[in-house]
Design a protein around this motif. Structure first.
Motif, short mmCIF file in Angstrom:
data_model
loop_
_atom_site.label_atom_id
_atom_site.label_comp_id
_atom_site.label_asym_id
_atom_site.label_seq_id
_atom_site.Cartn_x
_atom_site.Cartn_y
_atom_site.Cartn_z
N VAL A 57 -12.83 13.05 33.76
CA VAL A 57 -11.65 13.37 34.58
C VAL A 57 -11.61 12.43 35.77
CG1 VAL A 57 -10.44 15.17 35.86
CG2 VAL A 57 -11.75 15.78 33.83
N VAL A 58 -10.46 11.78 35.94
CA VAL A 58 -10.26 10.79 37.00
C VAL A 58 -8.97 11.12 37.75
CG1 VAL A 58 -11.52 8.99 35.75
CG2 VAL A 58 -9.05 9.20 35.44
N PRO A 59 -8.82 10.61 38.98
CA PRO A 59 -7.61 10.90 39.74
C PRO A 59 -6.41 10.05 39.33
CG PRO A 59 -9.12 9.62 41.08
CD PRO A 59 -9.84 9.93 39.80
N ALA B 242 -8.88 3.93 37.30
CA ALA B 242 -10.04 4.09 36.43
C ALA B 242 -10.14 2.91 35.46
CB ALA B 242 -9.96 5.41 35.68
N LYS C 222 -6.58 11.93 33.29
CA LYS C 222 -6.08 12.18 34.64
C LYS C 222 -6.10 13.68 34.93
CE LYS C 222 -2.27 11.35 37.79
NZ LYS C 222 -0.92 10.83 37.94
N ALA C 223 -6.67 14.02 36.07
CA ALA C 223 -6.78 15.43 36.46
C ALA C 223 -5.40 16.08 36.52
CB ALA C 223 -7.47 15.54 37.82
N GLN D 149 -9.20 20.82 37.87
CA GLN D 149 -9.61 19.51 37.39
C GLN D 149 -9.77 18.53 38.54
OE1 GLN D 149 -7.22 18.09 34.11
NE2 GLN D 149 -7.40 20.04 33.03
N GLN D 150 -8.91 18.60 39.54
CA GLN D 150 -9.06 17.75 40.73
C GLN D 150 -10.41 18.01 41.39
OE1 GLN D 150 -7.33 15.37 42.36
NE2 GLN D 150 -5.54 15.31 41.04
N ILE E 231 -13.49 16.21 39.77
CA ILE E 231 -13.63 14.76 39.81
C ILE E 231 -14.89 14.40 40.60
CG2 ILE E 231 -12.64 12.60 40.68
CD1 ILE E 231 -9.87 13.86 40.16
N GLN F 14 -18.60 16.37 37.63
CA GLN F 14 -18.45 16.98 36.31
C GLN F 14 -19.76 17.45 35.72
OE1 GLN F 14 -15.27 14.97 33.90
NE2 GLN F 14 -15.32 13.59 35.65
N PHE G 214 -15.05 7.28 41.86
CA PHE G 214 -14.61 8.67 41.88
C PHE G 214 -15.75 9.63 42.15
CE2 PHE G 214 -12.53 6.06 38.59
CZ PHE G 214 -11.41 5.72 39.33
N ASN H 112 -18.73 9.84 40.27
CA ASN H 112 -19.62 10.08 39.13
C ASN H 112 -20.81 9.14 39.21
OD1 ASN H 112 -17.86 11.97 37.59
ND2 ASN H 112 -16.50 10.20 37.66
#
Length: 132
Positions: free
Chosen positions: A11-13, A18, A61-62, A67-68, A71, A74, A121, A123
């Motif tokens: 999950v990315v913004p 990304a 995408k979140a 989900q936001q 980021i 996870q 992000f 991770n």
């Protein structure tokens, strides 16, 4: 049954940010970028070395607050992704030159040479050259 893990969602913004990081900083191949409607896309990237043979990342995408919030976290604050290389020094130098932020100096463990880096992000990843 013959099976393998083909794709893992990350999950990315933002799709484009990304893609830029994974393609331009880490040298991944952009395997797919297909519109799904409603602003969603099917975006898959994988290491450029034999991308058809390995696991790909689905850059998702979140959508929504939950989900936001996930980021960059996870896997609950642990290193969640492991990028194996056949030449640690080469890839560490290339990633550093491309602006990838390492959280530690390279270290030698019984299982290989490793250093933790982060994507933009939050991770965390291990760059690792396994021991022979």
């Amino acid at each position: 049954m013959a099976a393998r893990i083909a794709t893992v969602a990350l999950v990315v913004p933002d799709y484009d940010a990304a893609i830029a990081f994974y393609r331009d900083s880490l040298g991944f191949s952009l395997l797919e970028d297909a519109p799904l409607g409603g602003g969603k896309r099917w975006v898959r990237v994988a290491p450029a070395i034999a991308p058809a043979a390995g696991t790909a990342l689905l850059l998702a995408k979140a959508d929504g607050a939950a989900q936001q919030a996930a980021i960059g976290n996870q896997v609950g604050g642990r290193v969640g992704f492991f990028l194996e290389t056949d030449d640690f020094a080469r890839d560490h130098a290339a990633f550093t030159a491309a602006g990838v932020r390492f959280l530690e100096e390279p270290r030698h463990e019984t299982y290989g040479t490793v250093a933790v880096f982060t994507d933009p992000f939050g991770n965390t990843w291990d760059l690792i050259e396994p021991s022979q």
